[in-house]
Design an enzyme around this catalytic site. Structure first.
Site, PDB file in Angstrom:
ATOM      1  N   ASP A   1      -1.066  14.892 110.887  1.00  0.00           N
ATOM      2  CA  ASP A   1      -2.429  15.415 110.951  1.00  0.00           C
ATOM      3  C   ASP A   1      -3.148  14.996 112.229  1.00  0.00           C
ATOM      4  O   ASP A   1      -4.365  14.912 112.269  1.00  0.00           O
ATOM      5  CB  ASP A   1      -3.230  14.983 109.717  1.00  0.00           C
ATOM      6  CG  ASP A   1      -3.310  13.467 109.581  1.00  0.00           C
ATOM      7  OD1 ASP A   1      -2.762  12.766 110.456  1.00  0.00           O
ATOM      8  OD2 ASP A   1      -3.916  13.003 108.602  1.00  0.00           O
TER       9      ASP A   1
ATOM     10  N   SER B   1       9.963  10.406 105.457  1.00  0.00           N
ATOM     11  CA  SER B   1       8.599  10.416 105.966  1.00  0.00           C
ATOM     12  C   SER B   1       7.751   9.486 105.104  1.00  0.00           C
ATOM     13  O   SER B   1       7.818   9.546 103.870  1.00  0.00           O
ATOM     14  CB  SER B   1       8.022  11.837 105.924  1.00  0.00           C
ATOM     15  OG  SER B   1       6.634  11.831 106.189  1.00  0.00           O
TER      16      SER B   1
ATOM     17  N   HIS C   1       7.275  14.977  99.735  1.00  0.00           N
ATOM     18  CA  HIS C   1       5.926  14.520  99.419  1.00  0.00           C
ATOM     19  C   HIS C   1       5.319  15.273  98.239  1.00  0.00           C
ATOM     20  O   HIS C   1       4.093  15.284  98.067  1.00  0.00           O
ATOM     21  CB  HIS C   1       4.995  14.643 100.633  1.00  0.00           C
ATOM     22  CG  HIS C   1       5.259  13.607 101.685  1.00  0.00           C
ATOM     23  ND1 HIS C   1       5.098  12.269 101.473  1.00  0.00           N
ATOM     24  CD2 HIS C   1       5.675  13.751 102.978  1.00  0.00           C
ATOM     25  CE1 HIS C   1       5.403  11.606 102.589  1.00  0.00           C
ATOM     26  NE2 HIS C   1       5.767  12.478 103.501  1.00  0.00           N
TER      27      HIS C   1
END
Length: 280
Positions: free
Chosen positions: A18, A105, A47
């Site tokens: 982001d 991640s 996620h």
């Protein structure tokens, strides 16, 4: 046998999905602060956190430990990296064996709870690093609403760009069951014939005899070690006694020498009739 993953890298200081940057201090804080007893980071797919145990987006393991280490060489030399030790599920082991979900991640909370410091709250496995890499970095940075916002535990959390992960697994031996539990399980089943019951009793007696033999061997070894130690103590005591005897003899000899009665006669000088003046 259960599987345990060797330590592997899950993140490096730098870009997120982001537009923010993973700070070096965040990585060191996560390594120092991580404690499964406080909050356990689980492993999910992409996620996405499902709610049922049979969902493709169920949990695939837990993070046990984190370590922050500066990279020593290569293109990333000098950058701080975060390494994880995990306990994977059998499903994750099977997926990686098929070359699936080879990238990870992190989900990072920069200000966890009331600590004001960073904490790892989740770890995702993914197939394509681009899905959480350069393309989505550019898209998310310019988007009015982050497309991954719904996948975060908290709006302020961030996802790191996916790192290629080398997941290596090693076998962990299952703990040996106690003799009591083995015999209890042996008699738990309902046998319909006398022969079957006799067979179970025979097995139980054999197990008890084997365990007794093993225990007897251990006791014999301990006795041998104790006997050897006792012999050493006895030898030292004998040496001490001999030394004490020698010291007593030497003391007696010195005492005898100090009490000699023979002395040099007094000297009278040149005049035999004069008074004795010296004895030296």
């Amino acid at each position: 046998m259960a599987k345990k993953a060797k330590r592997f890298r899950i993140g490096v200081e730098g870009a997120t999905t982001d537009g923010r940057k993973i700070e070096r201090s965040w990585l060191t804080q996560m390594a120092a602060n991580y404690d499964p007893a406080t909050y356990t980071a689980t492993i999910n797919m992409e996620h996405i956190k499902g709610y049922t145990a049979d969902s493709p987006f169920r949990r695939y393991g837990i993070v046990d430990k984190l370590e922050a280490v500066e990279i020593a060489d290569g293109a990333l030399a000098g950058k701080m990296a975060l390494y994880a030790t995990i306990t994977p599920t059998d499903d994750l082991v099977a997926m990686t064996a098929k070359m699936q979900k080879l990238f990870t991640s992190m989900e990072v909370n920069p200000e966890f709870a009331d600590t004001g410091e960073a904490y790892l709250v989740g770890l995702a496995v993914t197939d394509d690093p681009a899905s959480l890499g350069t393309e989505i970095l550019q898209f998310s940075a310019g988007a009015s609403r982050n497309p991954l916002a719904s996948r975060k535990l908290s709006p302020d959390n961030l996802f790191s760009a996916a790192e290629e992960t080398l997941l290596e697994f090693e076998d962990i031996a299952d703990p040996k069951p106690s003799l009591f539990s083995v015999i209890k399980e042996l008699f738990a089943g309902k046998q319909t014939t006398d022969d079957a019951r006799f067979g179970d009793v025979h097995k139980a007696v054999g197990l008890v005899a084997e365990e007794h033999q093993n225990l007897s061997g251990k006791v014999d070894k301990q006795e041998t070690a104790i006997t050897g130690f006792s012999d050493q103590v006895k030898t030292l005591e004998e040496q001490l006694t001999a030394t004490q005897d020698e010291l007593a003899t030497l003391r007696q000899e010195l005492s005898t020498q100090d009490n000699r009665t023979d002395r040099r006669k007094f000297a009278t000088g040149g005049n035999q009739e004069s008074q004795e003046l010296t004895n030296c």
